[in-house]
Scaffold this motif. Sequence first.
Motif, PDB file in Angstrom:
ATOM      1  N   GLU A  28       0.868  -1.179   0.000  1.00 53.92           N
ATOM      2  CA  GLU A  28       0.000   0.000   0.000  1.00 53.92           C
ATOM      3  C   GLU A  28       0.902   1.225   0.000  1.00 53.92           C
ATOM      4  OE1 GLU A  28      -3.051   0.031   2.939  1.00 53.92           O
ATOM      5  OE2 GLU A  28      -3.575  -2.089   2.639  1.00 53.92           O
ATOM      6  N   CYS A  29       1.011   1.875  -1.132  1.00 50.54           N
ATOM      7  CA  CYS A  29       1.973   2.967  -1.291  1.00 50.54           C
ATOM      8  C   CYS A  29       1.477   4.241  -0.602  1.00 50.54           C
ATOM      9  CB  CYS A  29       2.202   3.255  -2.770  1.00 50.54           C
ATOM     10  SG  CYS A  29       2.886   1.864  -3.699  1.00 50.54           S
ATOM     11  N   PRO A  30       2.341   4.949   0.097  1.00 45.87           N
ATOM     12  CA  PRO A  30       1.983   6.289   0.577  1.00 45.87           C
ATOM     13  C   PRO A  30       1.820   7.235  -0.609  1.00 45.87           C
ATOM     14  CG  PRO A  30       3.951   5.417   1.675  1.00 45.87           C
ATOM     15  CD  PRO A  30       3.681   4.538   0.505  1.00 45.87           C
ATOM     16  N   PRO A  31       1.133   8.355  -0.424  1.00 50.44           N
ATOM     17  CA  PRO A  31       0.982   9.330  -1.519  1.00 50.44           C
ATOM     18  C   PRO A  31       2.331   9.767  -2.079  1.00 50.44           C
ATOM     19  CG  PRO A  31      -0.500   9.874   0.279  1.00 50.44           C
ATOM     20  CD  PRO A  31       0.374   8.755   0.778  1.00 50.44           C
ATOM     21  N   GLY A  32       2.464   9.722  -3.400  1.00 48.16           N
ATOM     22  CA  GLY A  32       3.693  10.148  -4.059  1.00 48.16           C
ATOM     23  C   GLY A  32       4.857   9.188  -3.922  1.00 48.16           C
ATOM     24  N   TYR A  33       4.644   8.022  -3.341  1.00 51.66           N
ATOM     25  CA  TYR A  33       5.738   7.059  -3.139  1.00 51.66           C
ATOM     26  C   TYR A  33       6.315   6.611  -4.488  1.00 51.66           C
ATOM     27  CZ  TYR A  33       8.135   2.741  -1.816  1.00 51.66           C
ATOM     28  OH  TYR A  33       9.058   1.756  -1.646  1.00 51.66           O
ATOM     29  N   ALA A  34       7.636   6.483  -4.560  1.00 49.58           N
ATOM     30  CA  ALA A  34       8.287   6.067  -5.801  1.00 49.58           C
ATOM     31  C   ALA A  34       9.391   5.063  -5.497  1.00 49.58           C
ATOM     32  CB  ALA A  34       8.868   7.276  -6.540  1.00 49.58           C
ATOM     33  N   PHE A  35       9.628   4.159  -6.440  1.00 52.32           N
ATOM     34  CA  PHE A  35      10.806   3.296  -6.371  1.00 52.32           C
ATOM     35  C   PHE A  35      11.417   3.207  -7.763  1.00 52.32           C
ATOM     36  CE2 PHE A  35       7.112   0.504  -6.751  1.00 52.32           C
ATOM     37  CZ  PHE A  35       7.437  -0.319  -7.817  1.00 52.32           C
ATOM     38  N   GLY A  36      12.754   3.173  -7.779  1.00 50.49           N
ATOM     39  CA  GLY A  36      13.495   3.191  -9.026  1.00 50.49           C
ATOM     40  C   GLY A  36      14.001   4.600  -9.328  1.00 50.49           C
ATOM     41  N   PRO A  37      14.760   4.733 -10.419  1.00 53.12           N
ATOM     42  CA  PRO A  37      15.070   3.698 -11.411  1.00 53.12           C
ATOM     43  C   PRO A  37      15.928   2.575 -10.813  1.00 53.12           C
ATOM     44  CG  PRO A  37      16.362   5.671 -11.823  1.00 53.12           C
ATOM     45  CD  PRO A  37      15.384   6.024 -10.763  1.00 53.12           C
ATOM     46  N   ARG A  38      15.598   1.340 -11.201  1.00 57.28           N
ATOM     47  CA  ARG A  38      16.271   0.176 -10.648  1.00 57.28           C
ATOM     48  C   ARG A  38      16.178  -0.976 -11.639  1.00 57.28           C
ATOM     49  NH1 ARG A  38      11.980  -2.604  -6.325  1.00 57.28           N
ATOM     50  NH2 ARG A  38      10.777  -3.608  -7.984  1.00 57.28           N
ATOM     51  N   ILE A  39      16.889  -2.044 -11.332  1.00 58.41           N
ATOM     52  CA  ILE A  39      16.773  -3.295 -12.087  1.00 58.41           C
ATOM     53  C   ILE A  39      16.549  -4.428 -11.090  1.00 58.41           C
ATOM     54  CG2 ILE A  39      18.205  -2.535 -14.019  1.00 58.41           C
ATOM     55  CD1 ILE A  39      20.495  -4.213 -12.794  1.00 58.41           C
ATOM     56  N   VAL A  40      15.975  -5.528 -11.575  1.00 60.31           N
ATOM     57  CA  VAL A  40      15.847  -6.741 -10.776  1.00 60.31           C
ATOM     58  C   VAL A  40      16.711  -7.822 -11.418  1.00 60.31           C
ATOM     59  CG1 VAL A  40      13.549  -6.183  -9.904  1.00 60.31           C
ATOM     60  CG2 VAL A  40      13.786  -7.446 -12.055  1.00 60.31           C
ATOM     61  N   HIS A  41      16.912  -8.904 -10.674  1.00 63.06           N
ATOM     62  CA  HIS A  41      17.825  -9.953 -11.133  1.00 63.06           C
ATOM     63  C   HIS A  41      17.097 -11.197 -11.624  1.00 63.06           C
ATOM     64  CE1 HIS A  41      21.102  -7.540  -9.558  1.00 63.06           C
ATOM     65  NE2 HIS A  41      20.412  -7.410  -8.439  1.00 63.06           N
ATOM     66  N   ASP A  42      15.773 -11.189 -11.511  1.00 56.91           N
ATOM     67  CA  ASP A  42      14.972 -12.277 -12.065  1.00 56.91           C
ATOM     68  C   ASP A  42      13.865 -11.642 -12.898  1.00 56.91           C
ATOM     69  OD1 ASP A  42      13.583 -11.184  -9.966  1.00 56.91           O
ATOM     70  OD2 ASP A  42      13.676 -12.965  -8.698  1.00 56.91           O
ATOM     71  N   ARG A  43      12.705 -12.230 -12.961  1.00 57.01           N
ATOM     72  CA  ARG A  43      11.555 -11.619 -13.618  1.00 57.01           C
ATOM     73  C   ARG A  43      10.614 -11.067 -12.550  1.00 57.01           C
ATOM     74  NH1 ARG A  43      10.971 -13.187 -19.081  1.00 57.01           N
ATOM     75  NH2 ARG A  43      12.517 -14.760 -19.679  1.00 57.01           N
ATOM     76  N   GLN A  44       9.839 -10.043 -12.928  1.00 53.80           N
ATOM     77  CA  GLN A  44       8.881  -9.507 -11.978  1.00 53.80           C
ATOM     78  C   GLN A  44       7.593  -9.117 -12.677  1.00 53.80           C
ATOM     79  OE1 GLN A  44       9.913  -5.952  -9.711  1.00 53.80           O
ATOM     80  NE2 GLN A  44       8.437  -6.497  -8.114  1.00 53.80           N
ATOM     81  N   PHE A  45       6.462  -9.440 -12.024  1.00 50.81           N
ATOM     82  CA  PHE A  45       5.166  -8.877 -12.344  1.00 50.81           C
ATOM     83  C   PHE A  45       4.843  -7.808 -11.311  1.00 50.81           C
ATOM     84  CE2 PHE A  45       3.690 -13.123 -14.271  1.00 50.81           C
ATOM     85  CZ  PHE A  45       3.912 -12.686 -15.567  1.00 50.81           C
ATOM     86  N   ILE A  46       4.368  -6.669 -11.759  1.00 48.47           N
ATOM     87  CA  ILE A  46       3.743  -5.671 -10.894  1.00 48.47           C
ATOM     88  C   ILE A  46       2.291  -5.550 -11.351  1.00 48.47           C
ATOM     89  CG2 ILE A  46       3.595  -3.233 -10.277  1.00 48.47           C
ATOM     90  CD1 ILE A  46       5.942  -4.328  -8.932  1.00 48.47           C
ATOM     91  N   TRP A  47       1.363  -5.856 -10.446  1.00 49.62           N
ATOM     92  CA  TRP A  47      -0.054  -5.735 -10.784  1.00 49.62           C
ATOM     93  C   TRP A  47      -0.679  -4.666  -9.909  1.00 49.62           C
ATOM     94  CZ3 TRP A  47      -4.954  -7.318  -8.511  1.00 49.62           C
ATOM     95  CH2 TRP A  47      -6.021  -7.220  -9.416  1.00 49.62           C
ATOM     96  N   VAL A  48      -1.360  -3.702 -10.537  1.00 52.05           N
ATOM     97  CA  VAL A  48      -1.991  -2.603  -9.825  1.00 52.05           C
ATOM     98  C   VAL A  48      -3.383  -3.044  -9.385  1.00 52.05           C
ATOM     99  CG1 VAL A  48      -2.678  -0.191  -9.909  1.00 52.05           C
ATOM    100  CG2 VAL A  48      -0.718  -0.963 -11.267  1.00 52.05           C
ATOM    101  N   ALA A  49      -3.555  -3.216  -8.076  1.00 48.54           N
ATOM    102  CA  ALA A  49      -4.853  -3.627  -7.547  1.00 48.54           C
ATOM    103  C   ALA A  49      -5.795  -2.437  -7.392  1.00 48.54           C
ATOM    104  CB  ALA A  49      -4.684  -4.338  -6.203  1.00 48.54           C
ATOM    105  N   GLU A  50      -5.257  -1.301  -6.947  1.00 53.66           N
ATOM    106  CA  GLU A  50      -6.065  -0.096  -6.727  1.00 53.66           C
ATOM    107  C   GLU A  50      -5.189   1.127  -6.996  1.00 53.66           C
ATOM    108  OE1 GLU A  50      -7.830   0.067  -2.835  1.00 53.66           O
ATOM    109  OE2 GLU A  50      -8.051  -2.110  -2.740  1.00 53.66           O
TER     110      GLU A  50
END
Length: 305
Positions: A28-50
């Motif tokens: 649950e992200c706080p308002p304006g929360y950000a992550f990246g720019p970054r890379i991951v070392h495997d595969r990733q799904f990001i699914w937006v629930a809300e």
Amino acid sequence: MGGKEPTIDDEIGWERLNPVVSYANRLECPPGYAFGPRIVHDRQFIWVAEGSGKANIQGREYEATGGDLFHYGPGIVHRFEADSARPFVLYGLHFQLHGDIPAAGAVAYRPPAEKAPDWPEADVLPNRLTIGQPPNVLSVPEHIRCLGRELETLFHAIAHNFQHVDPMHHTFNRGLMVQLLMELRAIVRRQSEIGSENGLRMRDVRGRLKANAAMPYEREWLREWTHYHENHASALFRLQYGQSPHDYFMSCKLGLAKKMLIASELAVGEISEALAFSSLHYFSRLFKQRTGYSPLAYRRNGRQI
């Protein structure tokens, strides 16, 4: 951890699919929360629930809202930023398509690595998840709309199971990952069918071929049903479904043959004739080629308990 994860532009067959979840959470992200720019070392799904916000993958900007699914693989630079008024609720899922479940303890996981602010200048890498070959291929782009409770149920269950490090929960997640990938395959196929006029036409052709499977194949049907030249219609069908109209038609015809072999007392020659095969020899040869059994052996095995 055993097994070798294919590189980002490799394909993997369904027979080699042996997924392992290396990290999963609900954020649950706080308002304006950000992550990246970054890379991951495997595969990733990001699914937006809300909520809503912005996603940037290798310099490509997306407005992200509930139901958006993002995929990226090793070395793909990305950044997400939640909206200030309606911040994200995200599910994050790190995984490998092929790997071993440890006998005890957590799955090996390397946290994401931050990149420098000038990351858009980096090399652009291929970014698509591909499993299998036509006609059963799953090809997931880096962004796709995936609405529905089924995906949220799967993501939630995977994130919940990941809190436990024992092999049983890792095995549960392997099964859930297979379910998730099969659900994505169905979503991608539905979207290809309804996303264009040609997609709708090819869906209609597919239904008509199945409905006429007991008849002899007529290539002229393609022109009659689509008002395209047969070659063009066939190419569009192959592009959407990964096989030619004739191959699909013969699969439907053999499906009828299987039902008749089990449910009727008709002789094999009578079934061949009823389904408009050119000869009993051709029917028997094709049936064994596609199923691994002769018609009589299929009937015998299908009636056993």
